[in-house]
Design a protein around this motif. Structure first.
Motif, mmCIF file in Angstrom:
data_model
loop_
_atom_site.group_PDB
_atom_site.id
_atom_site.type_symbol
_atom_site.label_atom_id
_atom_site.label_comp_id
_atom_site.label_asym_id
_atom_site.label_seq_id
_atom_site.Cartn_x
_atom_site.Cartn_y
_atom_site.Cartn_z
ATOM 1 N N LEU A 46 -60.826 -20.671 52.829
ATOM 2 C CA LEU A 46 -60.141 -19.446 52.223
ATOM 3 C C LEU A 46 -58.784 -19.536 52.133
ATOM 4 C CD1 LEU A 46 -62.136 -16.982 54.337
ATOM 5 C CD2 LEU A 46 -62.504 -17.392 52.088
ATOM 6 N N LEU A 47 -57.900 -20.780 52.376
ATOM 7 C CA LEU A 47 -56.689 -20.936 52.235
ATOM 8 C C LEU A 47 -56.314 -21.950 51.098
ATOM 9 C CD1 LEU A 47 -55.929 -21.854 56.200
ATOM 10 C CD2 LEU A 47 -55.400 -19.739 54.889
ATOM 11 N N PRO A 48 -55.606 -21.507 50.322
ATOM 12 C CA PRO A 48 -55.064 -22.375 49.277
ATOM 13 C C PRO A 48 -54.068 -23.503 49.675
ATOM 14 C CG PRO A 48 -53.436 -20.321 49.253
ATOM 15 C CD PRO A 48 -54.716 -20.264 50.305
ATOM 16 N N LEU A 82 -55.318 -14.367 58.023
ATOM 17 C CA LEU A 82 -55.726 -15.665 58.584
ATOM 18 C C LEU A 82 -54.525 -16.463 59.046
ATOM 19 C CD1 LEU A 82 -58.305 -17.050 56.155
ATOM 20 C CD2 LEU A 82 -58.729 -15.372 57.799
ATOM 21 N N SER A 83 -54.638 -16.742 60.436
ATOM 22 C CA SER A 83 -53.373 -17.510 60.793
ATOM 23 C C SER A 83 -53.327 -18.891 60.301
ATOM 24 C CB SER A 83 -53.172 -17.340 62.320
ATOM 25 O OG SER A 83 -52.274 -18.338 62.923
ATOM 26 N N CYS A 84 -52.125 -19.280 59.825
ATOM 27 C CA CYS A 84 -52.081 -20.629 59.199
ATOM 28 C C CYS A 84 -50.582 -21.178 59.227
ATOM 29 C CB CYS A 84 -52.620 -20.608 57.877
ATOM 30 S SG CYS A 84 -51.731 -19.317 56.782
ATOM 31 N N ARG A 85 -50.501 -22.411 58.765
ATOM 32 C CA ARG A 85 -49.194 -23.120 58.845
ATOM 33 C C ARG A 85 -48.848 -23.495 57.219
ATOM 34 N NH1 ARG A 85 -46.160 -25.740 62.518
ATOM 35 N NH2 ARG A 85 -47.858 -25.577 64.119
ATOM 36 N N TRP A 92 -49.220 -15.864 58.523
ATOM 37 C CA TRP A 92 -50.531 -15.293 58.082
ATOM 38 C C TRP A 92 -50.790 -15.355 56.616
ATOM 39 C CZ3 TRP A 92 -53.597 -13.778 61.874
ATOM 40 C CH2 TRP A 92 -53.040 -13.268 63.301
ATOM 41 N N TYR A 93 -51.922 -15.444 56.091
ATOM 42 C CA TYR A 93 -52.516 -15.505 54.849
ATOM 43 C C TYR A 93 -53.308 -14.389 54.674
ATOM 44 C CZ TYR A 93 -54.465 -16.818 50.204
ATOM 45 O OH TYR A 93 -54.884 -16.811 48.897
ATOM 46 N N CYS A 94 -53.002 -13.572 53.546
ATOM 47 C CA CYS A 94 -53.769 -12.559 53.100
ATOM 48 C C CYS A 94 -55.091 -12.951 52.283
ATOM 49 C CB CYS A 94 -53.019 -11.331 52.735
ATOM 50 S SG CYS A 94 -53.965 -9.792 52.428
ATOM 51 N N SER A 95 -56.376 -12.777 52.672
ATOM 52 C CA SER A 95 -57.362 -13.558 51.889
ATOM 53 C C SER A 95 -58.050 -12.530 51.222
ATOM 54 C CB SER A 95 -58.237 -14.493 52.835
ATOM 55 O OG SER A 95 -58.843 -13.518 53.703
ATOM 56 N N TRP A 164 -48.463 -14.297 53.806
ATOM 57 C CA TRP A 164 -48.435 -14.955 52.518
ATOM 58 C C TRP A 164 -49.593 -14.396 51.731
ATOM 59 C CZ3 TRP A 164 -47.937 -19.110 56.491
ATOM 60 C CH2 TRP A 164 -46.543 -19.719 56.930
ATOM 61 N N ARG A 165 -49.368 -14.622 50.368
ATOM 62 C CA ARG A 165 -50.533 -14.176 49.132
ATOM 63 C C ARG A 165 -50.142 -15.322 48.232
ATOM 64 N NH1 ARG A 165 -48.966 -8.327 50.052
ATOM 65 N NH2 ARG A 165 -48.795 -8.182 52.118
ATOM 66 N N LEU A 166 -51.281 -15.499 47.535
ATOM 67 C CA LEU A 166 -51.053 -16.458 46.389
ATOM 68 C C LEU A 166 -51.286 -15.574 45.165
ATOM 69 C CD1 LEU A 166 -51.267 -19.456 45.369
ATOM 70 C CD2 LEU A 166 -53.634 -19.376 45.323
#
Length: 246
Positions: A46-48, A82-85, A92-95, A164-166
């Motif tokens: 789910l993370l880019p 989702l917690s990420c780096r 956090w990344y908003c999926s 973060w958002r893509l």
């Protein structure tokens, strides 16, 4: 009204945009957030790139009820982060964002890259107990239940200073993106006023639908829940990485 200058423009048609320019003012917004951990492998897809999943599989699910917004009217939504780096920064990344107001969907996607889609969303409860159910095609894809009996200070909430958002806008002349940027949406919030905040516990449940399957994110542990009411303004966000500029 004269012609649109080459360096100006908010939306098209420029004399009747679907949503107004920023800032947007939100009043008496109800939030409830449930923090949980899942299998870290479930978040990876789910993370880019170049975001890397958190090794603890930490996530937060939230319900948001907006009774009044100057730009988009009243609406409700459920969101998943989702917690990420990203490099040496943890955030956090908003999926996914389930949303029941069309103007807010368009603005969220076009301005910030927020992954909003039209859904059935129901939020109800009191300061102490809140329920959010959201889904599409008759399936409750996410259910968030929480009870927060104890008063809390805003400072007690886990750090969510990065969101973060893509943002992707496709090319008109062929496949591929015309715009592809990693956006930090958290910097858009200003003039934040917290009316009250409470803490407690909650649960999150996912169901598979024809549109999406998030059941791999099933919680294996929980890390508290928070309820709050807030008013704030939403302005411009921050571009933290432009994929097409190297």
């Amino acid at each position: 009204m004269g012609p649109l200058a080459s360096a100006e423009g908010w939306n098209v048609p420029f004399d009747s945009p679907f949503y107004p320019p920023l800032p947007a003012k939100y009043e008496q917004v109800l939030f409830h957030l449930v923090f949980f951990s899942c299998d870290p492998a479930a978040t990876r897809d789910l993370l880019p790139d170049p975001l890397e999943p958190s090794p603890d599989g930490r996530c937060v699910a939230m319900g948001i009820s907006v009774p009044k917004c100057s730009a988009y009217g009243a609406f409700e939504e459920a969101a998943l982060q989702l917690s990420c780096r990203f490099g040496d920064q943890i955030g956090w990344y908003c999926s996914h964002v389930w949303h029941n107001g069309p103007a807010g969907i368009t603005a969220g996607r076009e301005v910030y890259g927020t992954p909003k889609f039209l859904a059935d969303v129901e939020i109800g409860g009191t300061q102490e107990q809140i329920s959010t159910v959201a889904g599409t095609d008759g399936t409750n894809e996410i259910s968030i239940q929480s009870r927060a009996p104890d008063p809390a200070a805003m400072e007690e909430l886990p750090d969510q200073s990065t969101s973060w958002r893509l943002k992707v806008i496709p090319r008109a002349d062929g496949p591929g993106p015309a715009i592809k940027q990693l956006i930090d949406g958290s910097t858009a919030t200003t003039d934040l006023q917290i009316a009250w905040c409470r803490r407690g516990e909650g649960t999150v449940r996912f169901e598979r639908s024809a549109a999406r399957d998030l059941t791999g994110l099933a919680p294996v542990s929980y890390d508290g829940a928070y309820h709050m009411e807030a008013s704030y303004s939403e302005g411009y966000a921050t571009i933290v990485h432009d994929f097409l500029k190297g």
